[in-house]
Structures are given as C-alpha cells and as structure tokens.
Scaffold this motif. Structure first.
Motif, PDB file in Angstrom:
ATOM      1  N   GLY A 189       1.080  -1.266  -0.286  1.00 57.53           N
ATOM      2  CA  GLY A 189      -0.097   0.184  -0.286  1.00 57.53           C
ATOM      3  C   GLY A 189       0.885   1.423  -0.240  1.00 57.53           C
ATOM      4  N   ASP A 190       0.381   2.418  -0.918  1.00 57.43           N
ATOM      5  CA  ASP A 190       1.354   4.008  -0.500  1.00 57.43           C
ATOM      6  C   ASP A 190       1.910   4.336   0.884  1.00 57.43           C
ATOM      7  N   GLU A 191       0.304   4.081   0.859  1.00 56.04           N
ATOM      8  CA  GLU A 191       0.541   5.460   2.816  1.00 56.04           C
ATOM      9  C   GLU A 191       1.373   4.375   3.128  1.00 56.04           C
ATOM     10  N   TYR A 192       1.033   2.789   3.608  1.00 53.91           N
ATOM     11  CA  TYR A 192       2.630   2.306   4.314  1.00 53.91           C
ATOM     12  C   TYR A 192       4.055   2.726   4.163  1.00 53.91           C
ATOM     13  N   VAL A 193       4.217   1.860   2.392  1.00 52.70           N
ATOM     14  CA  VAL A 193       5.325   2.099   2.334  1.00 52.70           C
ATOM     15  C   VAL A 193       6.059   3.738   2.280  1.00 52.70           C
ATOM     16  N   ASN A 194       5.064   4.836   1.737  1.00 55.54           N
ATOM     17  CA  ASN A 194       5.812   6.468   2.108  1.00 55.54           C
ATOM     18  C   ASN A 194       5.917   5.987   3.496  1.00 55.54           C
TER      19      ASN A 194
ATOM     20  N   SER B 260       8.603  -9.284  -0.482  1.00 57.69           N
ATOM     21  CA  SER B 260       8.803  -8.013  -1.110  1.00 57.69           C
ATOM     22  C   SER B 260       8.748  -7.125   0.580  1.00 57.69           C
ATOM     23  N   PHE B 261       8.372  -7.698   1.484  1.00 58.30           N
ATOM     24  CA  PHE B 261       8.770  -6.445   2.689  1.00 58.30           C
ATOM     25  C   PHE B 261       9.692  -6.553   3.520  1.00 58.30           C
ATOM     26  N   GLN B 262      10.594  -6.879   3.145  1.00 57.35           N
ATOM     27  CA  GLN B 262      12.447  -7.745   3.112  1.00 57.35           C
ATOM     28  C   GLN B 262      12.987  -7.749   1.982  1.00 57.35           C
ATOM     29  N   TYR B 263      12.414  -7.376   0.540  1.00 60.18           N
ATOM     30  CA  TYR B 263      13.385  -7.066  -0.185  1.00 60.18           C
ATOM     31  C   TYR B 263      13.128  -5.642   0.092  1.00 60.18           C
ATOM     32  N   PHE B 264      12.008  -5.060   0.441  1.00 62.59           N
ATOM     33  CA  PHE B 264      12.181  -3.449   0.497  1.00 62.59           C
ATOM     34  C   PHE B 264      12.787  -2.533   1.314  1.00 62.59           C
ATOM     35  N   PHE B 265      13.294  -2.952   2.539  1.00 65.08           N
ATOM     36  CA  PHE B 265      14.484  -2.589   3.344  1.00 65.08           C
ATOM     37  C   PHE B 265      15.275  -3.127   2.915  1.00 65.08           C
ATOM     38  N   TYR B 266      15.673  -4.304   1.863  1.00 62.44           N
ATOM     39  CA  TYR B 266      16.896  -4.264   1.995  1.00 62.44           C
ATOM     40  C   TYR B 266      17.141  -3.132   0.786  1.00 62.44           C
ATOM     41  N   ASP B 267      16.605  -3.509  -0.730  1.00 57.72           N
ATOM     42  CA  ASP B 267      16.581  -1.808  -0.968  1.00 57.72           C
ATOM     43  C   ASP B 267      16.697  -0.744  -0.774  1.00 57.72           C
TER      44      ASP B 267
ATOM     45  N   LEU C 213      18.146  -3.450   5.862  1.00 57.75           N
ATOM     46  CA  LEU C 213      17.914  -4.255   6.333  1.00 57.75           C
ATOM     47  C   LEU C 213      17.873  -5.065   7.486  1.00 57.75           C
ATOM     48  N   GLN C 214      19.210  -4.578   7.805  1.00 59.74           N
ATOM     49  CA  GLN C 214      19.737  -5.086   9.072  1.00 59.74           C
ATOM     50  C   GLN C 214      18.787  -4.489   9.753  1.00 59.74           C
ATOM     51  N   ASP C 215      18.292  -2.985  10.262  1.00 62.48           N
ATOM     52  CA  ASP C 215      17.410  -2.277  11.273  1.00 62.48           C
ATOM     53  C   ASP C 215      16.248  -3.425  11.156  1.00 62.48           C
ATOM     54  N   SER C 216      15.537  -3.075   9.656  1.00 65.73           N
ATOM     55  CA  SER C 216      14.225  -4.002   9.858  1.00 65.73           C
ATOM     56  C   SER C 216      14.009  -5.285  10.720  1.00 65.73           C
ATOM     57  N   ALA C 217      14.931  -5.985  10.649  1.00 64.10           N
ATOM     58  CA  ALA C 217      15.084  -7.362  10.864  1.00 64.10           C
ATOM     59  C   ALA C 217      15.503  -7.215  12.521  1.00 64.10           C
ATOM     60  N   ARG C 218      16.218  -6.527  12.734  1.00 71.99           N
ATOM     61  CA  ARG C 218      16.047  -5.767  14.261  1.00 71.99           C
ATOM     62  C   ARG C 218      14.817  -5.733  15.210  1.00 71.99           C
ATOM     63  N   GLY C 219      14.029  -5.313  14.231  1.00 71.75           N
ATOM     64  CA  GLY C 219      12.537  -5.430  14.864  1.00 71.75           C
ATOM     65  C   GLY C 219      11.573  -6.272  14.762  1.00 71.75           C
ATOM     66  N   ILE C 220      11.477  -6.592  13.184  1.00 74.65           N
ATOM     67  CA  ILE C 220      10.623  -7.230  13.020  1.00 74.65           C
ATOM     68  C   ILE C 220      10.538  -8.317  12.789  1.00 74.65           C
ATOM     69  N   TRP C 221      11.870  -9.192  13.273  1.00 72.11           N
ATOM     70  CA  TRP C 221      11.582 -10.565  13.745  1.00 72.11           C
ATOM     71  C   TRP C 221      11.512  -9.958  15.145  1.00 72.11           C
ATOM     72  N   LEU C 222      11.801  -9.308  16.198  1.00 69.90           N
ATOM     73  CA  LEU C 222      11.446  -9.839  17.660  1.00 69.90           C
ATOM     74  C   LEU C 222      10.110 -10.345  17.368  1.00 69.90           C
TER      75      LEU C 222
END
Length: 333
Positions: free
Chosen positions: A130-135, A197-204, A208-217
């Motif tokens: 979704g646009d809002e979440y991505v932006n 797609s969510f994880q690759y979005f952060f990688y792009d 990715l590292q910061d997102s993994a620290r939070g999301i995978w908790l």
C-alpha cells in the motif's frame, strides 16, 4: 515376504483396529495394548521391507491413533492442559509431520516469489503493502528509524488489536483448508509474498539490518505459527481429498479434530507475538543488539523445538514406555 501377502495376512487385524479407533468396537486396556504392540511390529516390518509403500503410511496412521486410544485409558491423574500441550499435540504433529514439511516448502517458495517480484518490479512493494505504508516507512528510514511504524498508538491498544488480527488471519488460513487445502495455500501465498517483498523493500533502501532487528522480534512466533496454521489447513484438505480406508465423512471428522488441536497450539505463540510487537518491537533500535539477537534466536529455538524436535522425543518416549509396560504385563520383564 511380498507386500501383497503381507497385506492379506494382516488385513483383518487392521480392519478391526480401524473399528476400534472409530469406536464401533470396545476393547479393555489390555486388549488395546496388545493391538498396539502387534501394530507396531507390523509397522516396523513394513518400514524395513516396504519403506516407500502406502502400506507403511497407512500403518503409521493407524498406530498413531490406536496409541492415543491406549494412552487415554491409563488411570493417571494429570493436568489436562499440560497433557494437551505436552503430549497430545506433539504426537499429532509427529503423526502429520510431512504436512509441516510441505507447509515450510511452500512458505519458502512463496516468499522467494515475493523477493524476486520485488527485485524485478520496483512498484511491487507498493502494490502489496500500500502507498501509505510504503511512503511512511521510507520517511522513517530517512530519519534513521526503520521500525517507526510500530511506535504509533498505545502499547496495550496495539497489542490487543495485533493479537485479534493475527488470530483471525490464522483461523482463516486454517479454515480455508475446507477447500481441499487450496484455500490455505492461497492464504499462505498471499502472506508469504508480502513477507518476501517486505524484506526486500528494506534491503533496497539499505535498512535490512535495522528492520530485521525489529520485525523478527515478533516475526519468529508470528510467521512460524502461520506456517503451522497452513499445515493444519493442509491436513484438513487432505482428509477430504484422501480418505484412505475411511468413509469421506469419517476421514473429515478425524482430520478436523486432529488439525484443530494442532491449530489451538499456535494460539499461545500468536499471543506472545502480539505482546512482543506491541511492547517490545517499538524499542527495537534502542535496545542493545545482543538483546535483539537473544530474543529472536530464543523465540526461534522455543517454537522450533516444540514443533520440530519435541514431537519426535515424545513419540519415542511414549512408544518405549508402552512397549516396556506390555512386556512387563506379559511377564517378559
């Protein structure tokens, strides 16, 4: 011995065991134990000489159900909840372990599809998330707070909403199994592609590292539970499509009862995931890295052990106990 003769020789005994499982024939505990030991012997023989045969699969199915019949006849005081989570569910997971493997294979495949799609189509993440979440997330990444989206709202309010949403999603994934398991696979596809797609979005965006620290908790419990819920849907679908020697209705009853018990076992993990997401994930980047790692790998160790290792341990222990008890009753020990 050729398999056809092995089947003819034992067919009547196996049909009798089916009737015992269905409740059409009543047996006392000693007779049940005898049936179980004989069936285990047949299963061992089949595993040795016909390891890839449908006969082996059938006997394994029968032995699991007759074992539960035997176990329930023991006059032992026990905590029902402890028995449910400590013995009954692990035995069912062991019985249906191949469905868990199938579910993991599909999860990996579907997640890979999400990653590849995001690689070749930069708009794919927007379509999925979704646009809002991505932006909003892009703005948070620029501010150095990749998991800022999890910091909105109150802790208790977010937790309740997250738990409710995850339970509903899991229930749908399971109940869609009534459509021959295809519905569960579709639900797993939708969620897995989103994760990829969510994880690759952060990688792009280099986060990715910061997102993994939070999301995978919270993601370890949430996503692993999702895979198990899809497994339950596959069990339900298989009971409809492949009734084996049962009538389709009786097969559905067995599949529904067994899969529902396994599904119930995911609820505590879903609740834990919601609590972690509501109270802990919002502080993910302020926490010491070692604490993130401990929570993530600790969660994976707990749920991985419960569904992948513990069932095999319980199956071996309980089989050994009943074999020893039977030998003792027969005066051999």
């Amino acid at each position: 011995m050729r398999e056809i003769y092995f089947i003819k020789q034992n067919k009547e005994k196996w049909l009798e065991i089916e009737q015992v499982i269905k409740g059409n024939i009543k047996k006392n505990p000693d007779d049940l134990s005898t049936l179980y030991i004989n069936l285990i012997n047949d299963l061992s023989f089949a595993q040795t000489y016909y390891p890839k045969s449908n006969t082996t699969v059938y006997l394994n199915h029968l032995s699991s159900h007759i074992f539960q019949k035997v176990y329930k006849t023991k006059r032992v005081e026990r905590n029902k909840i402890f028995y449910f989570f400590g013995t009954e569910v692990p035995l069912l997971v062991y019985q249906y372990k191949r469905y868990l493997m199938y579910s993991f294979i599909f999860f990996i495949l579907f997640t890979s599809i999400g990653v590849v799609s995001a690689i070749y189509d930069k708009e794919f993440a927007i379509i999925i998330l979704g646009d809002e979440y991505v932006n909003t997330t892009i703005e948070n990444i620029k501010k150095g707070n990749a998991v800022g989206i999890y910091q909105s709202g109150s802790t208790w309010g977010s937790t309740i909403g997250i738990i409710f949403n995850n339970v509903v999603v899991g229930a749908k994934m399971y109940l869609y199994g009534f459509f021959g398991g295809v519905g569960s696979l579709y639900a797993l596809l939708s969620n897995s592609v989103m994760i990829g797609s969510f994880q690759y979005f952060f990688y792009d965006y280099g986060a990715l590292q910061d997102s993994a620290r939070g999301i995978w908790l919270h993601g370890v419990f949430e996503i692993f539970a999702m895979v198990v819920e899809a497994m339950c849907g596959l069990i339900l679908g298989a009971s409809i499509l492949f009734p084996k020697t049962y009538s389709r209705f009786n097969s559905l009853k067995i599949g529904l009862k067994d899969s529902f018990k396994i599904f119930l076992s995911t609820i505590p993990f879903t609740i834990c995931a919601g609590i972690i997401e509501g109270y802990v994930t919002r502080h993910a980047l302020q926490m010491p890295l070692f604490l993130n790692i401990i929570i993530i790998f600790g969660s994976f160790g707990i749920i991985g052990f419960y569904y992948c290792i513990y069932p095999k341990i319980i199956y071996k222990q309980t089989t050994q106990i009943y074999t020893q008890n039977k030998l003792s009753d027969d005066g051999i020990l």
